[in-house]
Design a protein around this motif. Structure first.
Motif, PDB file in Angstrom:
ATOM      1  N   GLU A   1      10.547  -3.049   8.314  1.00 21.00           N
ATOM      2  CA  GLU A   1      11.259  -1.801   8.235  1.00 21.00           C
ATOM      3  C   GLU A   1      10.497  -0.829   7.022  1.00 21.00           C
ATOM      4  O   GLU A   1       9.992  -1.617   6.138  1.00 21.00           O
ATOM      5  CB  GLU A   1      12.655  -1.799   7.987  1.00 21.00           C
ATOM      6  N   ARG A   2      10.825   0.415   7.030  1.00 25.30           N
ATOM      7  CA  ARG A   2      10.242   1.094   5.845  1.00 25.30           C
ATOM      8  C   ARG A   2      11.237   1.383   5.088  1.00 25.30           C
ATOM      9  O   ARG A   2      12.450   1.874   5.482  1.00 25.30           O
ATOM     10  CB  ARG A   2       9.334   2.465   6.510  1.00 25.30           C
ATOM     11  N   ASN A   3      10.929   1.328   3.858  1.00 26.33           N
ATOM     12  CA  ASN A   3      11.988   1.935   2.787  1.00 26.33           C
ATOM     13  C   ASN A   3      12.082   3.222   2.764  1.00 26.33           C
ATOM     14  O   ASN A   3      11.289   3.891   2.865  1.00 26.33           O
ATOM     15  CB  ASN A   3      11.596   1.324   1.405  1.00 26.33           C
ATOM     16  N   ARG A   4      13.447   3.814   2.962  1.00 29.11           N
ATOM     17  CA  ARG A   4      13.740   5.491   3.402  1.00 29.11           C
ATOM     18  C   ARG A   4      13.350   6.061   2.015  1.00 29.11           C
ATOM     19  O   ARG A   4      13.146   7.188   2.056  1.00 29.11           O
ATOM     20  CB  ARG A   4      14.818   5.414   3.785  1.00 29.11           C
ATOM     21  N   SER A   5      13.561   5.371   0.848  1.00 26.78           N
ATOM     22  CA  SER A   5      12.998   6.327  -0.386  1.00 26.78           C
ATOM     23  C   SER A   5      11.645   6.204  -0.738  1.00 26.78           C
ATOM     24  O   SER A   5      10.938   7.257  -1.069  1.00 26.78           O
ATOM     25  CB  SER A   5      13.835   5.724  -1.625  1.00 26.78           C
ATOM     26  N   THR A   6      10.943   4.947  -0.730  1.00 23.74           N
ATOM     27  CA  THR A   6       9.659   4.942  -0.994  1.00 23.74           C
ATOM     28  C   THR A   6       8.815   4.800   0.024  1.00 23.74           C
ATOM     29  O   THR A   6       7.403   5.032  -0.153  1.00 23.74           O
ATOM     30  CB  THR A   6       9.463   3.530  -1.901  1.00 23.74           C
ATOM     31  N   GLY A   7       9.068   4.458   1.360  1.00 21.44           N
ATOM     32  CA  GLY A   7       8.069   4.510   2.484  1.00 21.44           C
ATOM     33  C   GLY A   7       7.361   2.955   2.511  1.00 21.44           C
ATOM     34  O   GLY A   7       6.548   2.862   3.560  1.00 21.44           O
TER      35      GLY A   7
END
Length: 121
Positions: A63-69
């Motif tokens: 998954e992608r971290n929603r804060s950092t991408g």
């Protein structure tokens, strides 16, 4: 029945839904270096605790971290409801959870679960 979007004339596909029965917990962390960071991984582990063998599974989903991408993993820690891992579920300290899960998955060379992720458990 559900329909796939985006294509004209797409065939329907079937799916099933079931409620979660409390036999899993979700944690988020970086993917261990020994696992492909863009692949899904299903793993089964076990550990001897108090004379009983406890089984637990890890299901790693990129998954992608929603804060950092940044690319990371959503990890489903799961078990059979008929034989829950009593020692793991009784733990109250993140360090104990981290040690337990890393011992249950020796192929990940102690890098299965980070302390930050264990605090989410």
């Amino acid at each position: 029945r559900a329909w796939r979007g985006g294509r004209g004339g797409a065939e329907p596909f079937r799916y099933a839904m079931a409620p979660l029965n409390g036999t899993l917990k979700v944690i988020h962390q970086t993917m261990p270096p020994s696992l492909d960071p863009v692949a899904v991984h299903a793993m089964s582990g076990s550990l001897e605790r108090g004379g009983a063998k406890e089984r637990v599974g890890l299901f790693w989903i990129p998954e992608r971290n929603r804060s950092t991408g940044e690319l990371q993993a959503c990890v489903l820690v799961n078990w059979d409801p008929a034989t829950p891992p009593a020692a793991l579920l009784a733990m109250t300290r993140a360090e104990d959870v981290r040690v337990y899960l890393n011992e249950a998955f020796p192929t990940l060379a102690g890098q299965a679960v980070t302390l930050d992720a264990a605090q989410q458990f």
